[in-house]
Design a protein around this motif. Structure first.
Motif, PDB file in Angstrom:
ATOM      1  N   THR A   3      44.479  31.535  39.215  1.00 30.41           N
ATOM      2  CA  THR A   3      43.074  31.688  39.594  1.00 30.41           C
ATOM      3  C   THR A   3      42.674  33.143  39.391  1.00 30.41           C
ATOM      4  O   THR A   3      43.526  34.039  39.395  1.00 30.41           O
ATOM      5  CB  THR A   3      42.830  31.325  41.079  1.00 30.41           C
ATOM      6  OG1 THR A   3      43.597  32.213  41.914  1.00 30.41           O
ATOM      7  CG2 THR A   3      43.208  29.883  41.371  1.00 30.41           C
ATOM      8  N   GLU A   4      41.388  33.382  39.237  1.00 33.29           N
ATOM      9  CA  GLU A   4      40.903  34.761  39.154  1.00 33.29           C
ATOM     10  C   GLU A   4      41.197  35.503  40.452  1.00 33.29           C
ATOM     11  O   GLU A   4      41.537  36.688  40.447  1.00 33.29           O
ATOM     12  CB  GLU A   4      39.401  34.765  38.861  1.00 33.29           C
ATOM     13  CG  GLU A   4      39.037  34.357  37.436  1.00 33.29           C
ATOM     14  CD  GLU A   4      39.613  35.312  36.397  1.00 33.29           C
ATOM     15  OE1 GLU A   4      39.721  36.522  36.697  1.00 33.29           O
ATOM     16  OE2 GLU A   4      39.969  34.852  35.311  1.00 33.29           O
ATOM     17  N   ALA A   5      41.059  34.808  41.568  1.00 37.60           N
ATOM     18  CA  ALA A   5      41.324  35.434  42.864  1.00 37.60           C
ATOM     19  C   ALA A   5      42.783  35.864  42.961  1.00 37.60           C
ATOM     20  O   ALA A   5      43.094  36.972  43.407  1.00 37.60           O
ATOM     21  CB  ALA A   5      40.976  34.470  43.990  1.00 37.60           C
ATOM     22  N   GLY A   6      43.691  34.989  42.553  1.00 40.42           N
ATOM     23  CA  GLY A   6      45.106  35.317  42.598  1.00 40.42           C
ATOM     24  C   GLY A   6      45.445  36.510  41.720  1.00 40.42           C
ATOM     25  O   GLY A   6      46.218  37.394  42.117  1.00 40.42           O
ATOM     26  N   ARG A   7      44.865  36.549  40.530  1.00 42.74           N
ATOM     27  CA  ARG A   7      45.120  37.677  39.618  1.00 42.74           C
ATOM     28  C   ARG A   7      44.570  38.983  40.196  1.00 42.74           C
ATOM     29  O   ARG A   7      45.201  40.034  40.076  1.00 42.74           O
ATOM     30  CB  ARG A   7      44.510  37.388  38.247  1.00 42.74           C
ATOM     31  CG  ARG A   7      45.319  36.379  37.420  1.00 42.74           C
ATOM     32  CD  ARG A   7      44.795  36.279  36.006  1.00 42.74           C
ATOM     33  NE  ARG A   7      43.559  35.506  35.934  1.00 42.74           N
ATOM     34  CZ  ARG A   7      43.516  34.194  35.741  1.00 42.74           C
ATOM     35  NH1 ARG A   7      44.637  33.493  35.630  1.00 42.74           N
ATOM     36  NH2 ARG A   7      42.361  33.560  35.661  1.00 42.74           N
ATOM     37  N   ALA A   8      43.391  38.912  40.807  1.00 49.04           N
ATOM     38  CA  ALA A   8      42.807  40.119  41.405  1.00 49.04           C
ATOM     39  C   ALA A   8      43.651  40.616  42.577  1.00 49.04           C
ATOM     40  O   ALA A   8      43.860  41.828  42.741  1.00 49.04           O
ATOM     41  CB  ALA A   8      41.382  39.826  41.870  1.00 49.04           C
ATOM     42  N   LEU A   9      44.152  39.688  43.385  1.00 51.48           N
ATOM     43  CA  LEU A   9      44.993  40.073  44.513  1.00 51.48           C
ATOM     44  C   LEU A   9      46.287  40.707  44.023  1.00 51.48           C
ATOM     45  O   LEU A   9      46.755  41.709  44.583  1.00 51.48           O
ATOM     46  CB  LEU A   9      45.299  38.843  45.367  1.00 51.48           C
ATOM     47  CG  LEU A   9      44.123  38.258  46.153  1.00 51.48           C
ATOM     48  CD1 LEU A   9      44.470  36.870  46.668  1.00 51.48           C
ATOM     49  CD2 LEU A   9      43.740  39.180  47.304  1.00 51.48           C
ATOM     50  N   TRP A  10      46.873  40.125  42.986  1.00 50.94           N
ATOM     51  CA  TRP A  10      48.107  40.692  42.446  1.00 50.94           C
ATOM     52  C   TRP A  10      47.863  42.083  41.869  1.00 50.94           C
ATOM     53  O   TRP A  10      48.653  43.007  42.103  1.00 50.94           O
ATOM     54  CB  TRP A  10      48.688  39.787  41.369  1.00 50.94           C
ATOM     55  CG  TRP A  10      49.778  40.472  40.581  1.00 50.94           C
ATOM     56  CD1 TRP A  10      49.729  40.899  39.290  1.00 50.94           C
ATOM     57  CD2 TRP A  10      51.073  40.839  41.068  1.00 50.94           C
ATOM     58  NE1 TRP A  10      50.894  41.504  38.935  1.00 50.94           N
ATOM     59  CE2 TRP A  10      51.748  41.478  40.011  1.00 50.94           C
ATOM     60  CE3 TRP A  10      51.721  40.682  42.286  1.00 50.94           C
ATOM     61  CZ2 TRP A  10      53.045  41.971  40.138  1.00 50.94           C
ATOM     62  CZ3 TRP A  10      53.021  41.178  42.423  1.00 50.94           C
ATOM     63  CH2 TRP A  10      53.657  41.806  41.359  1.00 50.94           C
ATOM     64  N   ALA A  11      46.776  42.259  41.135  1.00 54.90           N
ATOM     65  CA  ALA A  11      46.480  43.569  40.541  1.00 54.90           C
ATOM     66  C   ALA A  11      46.335  44.627  41.619  1.00 54.90           C
ATOM     67  O   ALA A  11      46.869  45.734  41.505  1.00 54.90           O
ATOM     68  CB  ALA A  11      45.212  43.482  39.691  1.00 54.90           C
ATOM     69  N   ALA A  12      45.632  44.290  42.684  1.00 55.80           N
ATOM     70  CA  ALA A  12      45.426  45.257  43.759  1.00 55.80           C
ATOM     71  C   ALA A  12      46.722  45.566  44.493  1.00 55.80           C
ATOM     72  O   ALA A  12      47.015  46.723  44.813  1.00 55.80           O
ATOM     73  CB  ALA A  12      44.390  44.720  44.744  1.00 55.80           C
ATOM     74  N   THR A  13      47.523  44.535  44.746  1.00 57.32           N
ATOM     75  CA  THR A  13      48.757  44.725  45.504  1.00 57.32           C
ATOM     76  C   THR A  13      49.815  45.449  44.685  1.00 57.32           C
ATOM     77  O   THR A  13      50.478  46.363  45.184  1.00 57.32           O
ATOM     78  CB  THR A  13      49.296  43.361  45.969  1.00 57.32           C
ATOM     79  OG1 THR A  13      48.293  42.706  46.750  1.00 57.32           O
ATOM     80  CG2 THR A  13      50.548  43.528  46.808  1.00 57.32           C
ATOM     81  N   SER A  14      50.000  45.052  43.443  1.00 55.13           N
ATOM     82  CA  SER A  14      51.064  45.643  42.634  1.00 55.13           C
ATOM     83  C   SER A  14      50.784  47.098  42.305  1.00 55.13           C
ATOM     84  O   SER A  14      51.705  47.913  42.182  1.00 55.13           O
ATOM     85  CB  SER A  14      51.261  44.849  41.335  1.00 55.13           C
ATOM     86  OG  SER A  14      50.079  44.861  40.552  1.00 55.13           O
ATOM     87  N   LYS A  15      49.508  47.457  42.176  1.00 59.75           N
ATOM     88  CA  LYS A  15      49.155  48.846  41.864  1.00 59.75           C
ATOM     89  C   LYS A  15      48.954  49.677  43.133  1.00 59.75           C
ATOM     90  O   LYS A  15      49.529  50.748  43.281  1.00 59.75           O
ATOM     91  CB  LYS A  15      47.881  48.887  41.024  1.00 59.75           C
ATOM     92  CG  LYS A  15      48.035  48.265  39.639  1.00 59.75           C
ATOM     93  CD  LYS A  15      46.697  48.227  38.904  1.00 59.75           C
ATOM     94  CE  LYS A  15      46.820  47.525  37.562  1.00 59.75           C
ATOM     95  NZ  LYS A  15      45.507  47.408  36.880  1.00 59.75           N
ATOM     96  N   GLY A  16      48.146  49.173  44.049  1.00 66.34           N
ATOM     97  CA  GLY A  16      47.803  49.965  45.222  1.00 66.34           C
ATOM     98  C   GLY A  16      48.886  50.027  46.270  1.00 66.34           C
ATOM     99  O   GLY A  16      49.169  51.084  46.829  1.00 66.34           O
TER     100      GLY A  16
END
Length: 249
Positions: A180-193
């Motif tokens: 999902t777009e939501a899942g990808r956005a959550l992963w991007a934020a978590t893995s980077k931030g």
């Protein structure tokens, strides 16, 4: 500690708070990330914006809540306060008992998985039994119905043990993991931030690849994450094994 923690799940509290606290924190974070692969959960987490904008704050709040419950006990004043807060937070449309059971399964199973894979020793049967006792006590405190099981859970033994919880969790993921777009956005934020803040500055740019090295294939597929290059995977494996060897001595 309260009488509750000194009782049925004392061995679990000792494991995650004293014996392997760092491994437990990483495992809990991975359990939180695992929920991103379930579309209904990912949409709820992404909707408020806090998880994508402040991943460290959201993850820290989750960790503090869980470790307070484990350390202080569900029957303590602080434990009851946390349980009441969790009930209020999750009392909203779309958050079903089944989703809550899945989240609790991730938070119980994933730290133990990480300890078994990367700790200086494996989790003992007594610690697994204690983890299951805590899992059931928290489920009951939150007012959830009897945890679901599948017929396959019974192949490994009783329906009333941690193996049954993990079996149901795997079956649930097989049926519900999806990109999902939501899942990808959550992963991007978590893995980077989140992870980048815990790495030395020179390694921060590698944070997403390092984090992806800790995901299994079904979760990578659900989050649309590529398998990291072999040198990164080897580096992560070496670092975790070296740390485990140091802790064992």
């Amino acid at each position: 500690m309260t009488a509750g923690t000194r009782g049925a799940y004392r061995a679990y509290a000792r494991l995650v708070l004293e014996t392997m606290p760092e491994e437990s924190r990483v495992g809990l974070t991975l359990g939180f990330v695992r929920t991103f692969g379930i579309p209904d959960i990912a949409h709820v987490l992404a909707a408020g914006g806090r998880m994508t904008n402040e991943p460290r704050g959201r993850a820290k709040a989750t960790g503090v809540a869980m470790f307070t419950l484990i350390g202080e006990g569900l029957d303590s004043a602080e434990g009851r306060r946390v349980v009441d807060s969790l009930r209020r937070i999750h009392d909203r449309p779309g958050i079903t008992p089944e989703l809550m059971h899945y989240v609790l399964a991730c938070f119980t199973v994933c730290p133990l998985r990480f300890i078994d894979a990367h700790g200086h020793r494996h989790v003992t049967e007594a610690e697994r039994d204690a983890a299951y006792a805590f899992h059931m006590a928290l489920s009951d405190a939150l007012g959830l119905p009897e945890p679901p099981v599948t017929s396959g859970d019974l192949a490994g033994g009783s329906a009333h043990d941690l193996a049954a919880v993990e079996g149901w969790m795997r079956d649930y993921e097989t049926r519900h993991f999806a990109p999902t777009e939501a899942g990808r956005a959550l992963w991007a934020a978590t893995s980077k931030g989140l992870l980048a803040a815990r790495l030395p500055a020179p390694l921060a740019p590698l944070a997403p690849a390092v984090a992806a090295s800790l995901l299994d294939q079904p979760l990578r597929a659900a989050l649309t994450v590529r398998r990291p290059p072999a040198p990164i995977r080897a580096l992560v494996t070496y670092a975790l094994r070296a740390r485990a060897r140091r802790r064992a001595t």
